[in-house]
Motif scaffolding. Structure first.
Motif, PDB file in Angstrom:
ATOM      1  N   TYR A  13       6.523  15.239  10.433  1.00  0.00           N
ATOM      2  CA  TYR A  13       5.941  15.755  11.669  1.00  0.00           C
ATOM      3  C   TYR A  13       4.848  14.809  12.157  1.00  0.00           C
ATOM      4  CZ  TYR A  13       8.467  20.100  10.971  1.00  0.00           C
ATOM      5  OH  TYR A  13       9.468  21.026  10.824  1.00  0.00           O
ATOM      6  N   GLN A  14       4.589  14.869  13.425  1.00  0.00           N
ATOM      7  CA  GLN A  14       3.568  14.015  14.030  1.00  0.00           C
ATOM      8  C   GLN A  14       2.257  14.148  13.244  1.00  0.00           C
ATOM      9  OE1 GLN A  14       2.154  15.110  18.024  1.00  0.00           O
ATOM     10  NE2 GLN A  14       2.503  12.995  18.651  1.00  0.00           N
ATOM     11  N   GLY A  15       1.709  13.015  12.836  1.00  0.00           N
ATOM     12  CA  GLY A  15       0.476  13.021  12.060  1.00  0.00           C
ATOM     13  C   GLY A  15       0.673  12.937  10.566  1.00  0.00           C
ATOM     14  N   ASP A  16       1.907  13.115  10.090  1.00  0.00           N
ATOM     15  CA  ASP A  16       2.158  13.003   8.648  1.00  0.00           C
ATOM     16  C   ASP A  16       1.912  11.569   8.173  1.00  0.00           C
ATOM     17  OD1 ASP A  16       2.842  15.631   8.497  1.00  0.00           O
ATOM     18  OD2 ASP A  16       4.986  15.303   8.110  1.00  0.00           O
ATOM     19  N   ALA A  17       1.375  11.440   6.957  1.00  0.00           N
ATOM     20  CA  ALA A  17       1.158  10.118   6.363  1.00  0.00           C
ATOM     21  C   ALA A  17       2.507   9.523   5.953  1.00  0.00           C
ATOM     22  CB  ALA A  17       0.241  10.233   5.154  1.00  0.00           C
ATOM     23  N   LEU A  18       2.799   8.312   6.416  1.00  0.00           N
ATOM     24  CA  LEU A  18       4.073   7.662   6.118  1.00  0.00           C
ATOM     25  C   LEU A  18       3.926   6.540   5.087  1.00  0.00           C
ATOM     26  CD1 LEU A  18       5.602   7.327   9.693  1.00  0.00           C
ATOM     27  CD2 LEU A  18       5.883   9.198   8.043  1.00  0.00           C
ATOM     28  N   PHE A  19       2.916   5.700   5.281  1.00  0.00           N
ATOM     29  CA  PHE A  19       2.701   4.556   4.389  1.00  0.00           C
ATOM     30  C   PHE A  19       1.217   4.402   4.099  1.00  0.00           C
ATOM     31  CE2 PHE A  19       6.471   3.553   6.940  1.00  0.00           C
ATOM     32  CZ  PHE A  19       7.396   3.219   5.953  1.00  0.00           C
ATOM     33  N   HIS A  20       0.911   4.067   2.850  1.00  0.00           N
ATOM     34  CA  HIS A  20      -0.459   3.704   2.486  1.00  0.00           C
ATOM     35  C   HIS A  20      -0.462   2.186   2.355  1.00  0.00           C
ATOM     36  CE1 HIS A  20      -4.149   4.800  -0.235  1.00  0.00           C
ATOM     37  NE2 HIS A  20      -4.490   4.279   0.926  1.00  0.00           N
ATOM     38  N   ILE A  21      -1.302   1.527   3.148  1.00  0.00           N
ATOM     39  CA  ILE A  21      -1.259   0.072   3.229  1.00  0.00           C
ATOM     40  C   ILE A  21      -2.664  -0.491   2.997  1.00  0.00           C
ATOM     41  CG2 ILE A  21      -1.461   0.222   5.752  1.00  0.00           C
ATOM     42  CD1 ILE A  21       0.194  -2.379   5.903  1.00  0.00           C
ATOM     43  N   SER A  22      -2.753  -1.541   2.206  1.00  0.00           N
ATOM     44  CA  SER A  22      -4.056  -2.164   1.945  1.00  0.00           C
ATOM     45  C   SER A  22      -4.573  -2.838   3.210  1.00  0.00           C
ATOM     46  CB  SER A  22      -3.934  -3.194   0.812  1.00  0.00           C
ATOM     47  OG  SER A  22      -3.131  -4.296   1.204  1.00  0.00           O
ATOM     48  N   THR A  23      -5.881  -2.821   3.391  1.00  0.00           N
ATOM     49  CA  THR A  23      -6.503  -3.472   4.560  1.00  0.00           C
ATOM     50  C   THR A  23      -7.482  -4.565   4.145  1.00  0.00           C
ATOM     51  OG1 THR A  23      -8.220  -1.760   4.637  1.00  0.00           O
ATOM     52  CG2 THR A  23      -6.281  -1.440   6.023  1.00  0.00           C
ATOM     53  N   LYS A  24      -8.018  -4.455   2.931  1.00  0.00           N
ATOM     54  CA  LYS A  24      -8.992  -5.456   2.470  1.00  0.00           C
ATOM     55  C   LYS A  24      -8.857  -5.633   0.970  1.00  0.00           C
ATOM     56  CE  LYS A  24     -13.919  -6.626   2.759  1.00  0.00           C
ATOM     57  NZ  LYS A  24     -15.281  -6.151   3.193  1.00  0.00           N
ATOM     58  N   LEU A  25      -8.614  -6.882   0.545  1.00  0.00           N
ATOM     59  CA  LEU A  25      -8.438  -7.179  -0.873  1.00  0.00           C
ATOM     60  C   LEU A  25      -9.712  -7.768  -1.458  1.00  0.00           C
ATOM     61  CD1 LEU A  25      -4.895  -8.840  -0.822  1.00  0.00           C
ATOM     62  CD2 LEU A  25      -5.471  -6.418  -1.018  1.00  0.00           C
ATOM     63  N   LYS A  26      -9.858  -7.598  -2.767  1.00  0.00           N
ATOM     64  CA  LYS A  26     -10.981  -8.224  -3.462  1.00  0.00           C
ATOM     65  C   LYS A  26     -10.709  -9.715  -3.604  1.00  0.00           C
ATOM     66  CE  LYS A  26     -13.502  -8.211  -7.835  1.00  0.00           C
ATOM     67  NZ  LYS A  26     -13.571  -7.658  -9.207  1.00  0.00           N
TER      68      LYS A  26
END
Length: 324
Positions: A310-323
Motif C-alpha cells: 500500500y502507498q507508504g509501505d517500506a519497500l527497500f532499506h538502502i544505505s545513504t552514508k558509509l563509514k
C-alpha cells in the motif's frame, strides 16, 4: 586437581564445573493447560579457563532463522569450546515459538520489557530471569534476529556507533554489513549495554522462514568470533568472508508511492546507483506499471517480499552514508 568454588559456574541453580556439559531448565511458567514448559539452556565448559559467550535466539517467537543458527552451533558441536564456556539459548520466547507468534501470550513484545520484574507480566518475568540469572555470568552476547513478516534483511550486525570493542568483534564476525543503530528503549541490547555487557545483534532473513544463506552467515560468523577469542576447536575450519564488511553510518527506507502488486527485481545486498530500477508496482488489471527506482546510490540491506503493498509501505532499506 580438586574443584574449587572459583571454578564453579552456577546458573539457574545448577553448578557446572570446568570440563562439564550440562542442560539446565529456564522455566518461568506452565502453559494454560498446566503442562510444564522446558526452556533448555545448553552449557559447555572447557577445562581450560577463558571467556564466557552467550548465544541467544527466539526472543521473538516467529524469528525461526535465529533458532536454526543456534541449533546448528549445538548440533555440529561448535558450542564445545577449546577454552572458556559457551552458553546456548536457542528459544527464549518458547511461548511465542510454539504458536509462531512474535509476542508472548500476554501480547507483550519481550524485547520491549527489559530488564523486567520478578512480579510483573509473563514477558517481564522472563526478561528479569534472563538478566539476573544468566547475563551476569557472560562476557559477550550474540543475539540472533530476523526481519519482520515479509521483509527480508541482508545478514547484518547492529550496535551503537563508535564502540571500538564491538567494531573489532564485528570485523571478526565478518557479516556482509554492519548497521550502526541506536539502542531501543527497554530492549535486551539496551539493558546489556547499561550493564556493560557487549552484545552483537545479528539480523538476517525474515520471520516464518529459514534461509540457507542467512543461516550460513550466522554460523560462520559465530565460528570466526570463537576463533578470534581462541575458543574454536581446531577440528573446525573458519573461512574468511568473501567480501569485506560494509559499515553503514546512515540509511533510509524507500517507500511505495502507489498501492498495488509489488515485485522486487534487485537482489538483497546489491550495490545500486541512483535511479536504478529496483522493482515495480502494478495493478491486477494490466493497466498500471510503476517502476521503483533507487533514491540514491547505496547498498540494499532489506527488501519487502510482500506481493501486495500500500502507498507508504517500506519497500527497500538502502544505505545513504558509509563509514570511511
Amino acid at each position: 586437581m580438586s574443584k574449587t568454588k572459583t571454578d564453579t559456574l552456577t546458573i539457574l541453580g545448577e553448578q557446572i564445573y570446568p570440563g562439564e556439559s550440562k542442560e539446565v531448565n529456564f522455566d518461568v511458567a506452565n502453559l494454560h493447560t498446566s503442562t510444564p514448559v522446558n526452556v533448555p539452556v545448553i552449557i559447555e565448559r572447557s577445562k581450560k579457563p577463558g571467556p564466557t559467550v552467550l548465544f541467544t535466539a527466539g526472543i521473538h517467537g516467529d524469528e525461526v532463522n535465529g533458532v536454526e543458527i543456534v541449533r546448528q552451533l549445538i548440533a555440529k558441536g561448535i558450542n564445545k569450546p577449546k577454552c572458556g564456556t559457551i552458553i546456548c539459548m536457542p528459544v527464549i520466547n518458547v511461548f511465542g515459538f510454539i504458536n509462531l507468534k512474535r509476542e508472548f501470550p500476554d501480547g507483550r513484545d519481550l524485547n520491549r520489557v527489559f530488564p523486567g520484574t520478578p512480579s510483573g507480566s509473563l514477558a517481564g518475568r522472563v526478561a528479569h530471569k534472563l538478566i539476573k540469572e544468566v547475563v551476569p555470568h557472560v562476557d559477550l552476547i550474540i543475539d540472533f534476529h530476523t526481519g519482520g513478516s515479509g521483509r527480508f534483511n541482508a545478514p547484518q550486525l547492529r550496535y551503537l556507533k563508535e564502540n571500538r570493542k564491538l567494531n573489532t568483534l564485528a570485523k571478526a564476525f565478518g557479516a556482509p554489513f554492519v548497521l550502526y543503530s541506536k539502542n531501543l528503549s527497554k530492549s535486551f541490547r539496551t539493558t546489556c549495554y547499561k550493564l556493560g555487557k557487549p552484545l552483537l545483534l545479528f539480523e538476517g532473513g525474515k520471520s516464518f522462514h529459514i534461509d540457507d544463506m542467512v543461516t550460513n552467515s550466522g554460523v560462520n560468523g559465530s565460528k570466526r568470533i570463537l576463533k578470534h577469542l581462541g575458543m574454536l576447536k581446531t577440528s573446525f575450519k573458519s573461512s574468511k568472508p568473501k567480501k569485506d564488511c560494509v559499515f553503514i553510518n546512515e540509511s533510509r527506507w524507500l517507500r511505495a508511492k502507489y498501492s498495488g502488486m509489488f515485485k522486487a527485481s534487485i537482489a538483497i545486498g546489491s550495490h545500486v546507483e541512483k535511479d536504478d530500477v529496483l522493482g515495480n508496482i502494478t495493478d491486477p488489471y494490466g493497466k498500471f506499471n510503476f517502476f521503483v527506482r533507487a533514491s540514491n546510490t547505496g547498498y540494499i540491506i532489506n527488501v519487502n517480499e510482500s506481493p501486495i503493498v500500500y502507498q507508504g509501505d517500506a519497500l527497500f532499506h538502502i544505505s545513504t552514508k558509509l563509514k570511511r
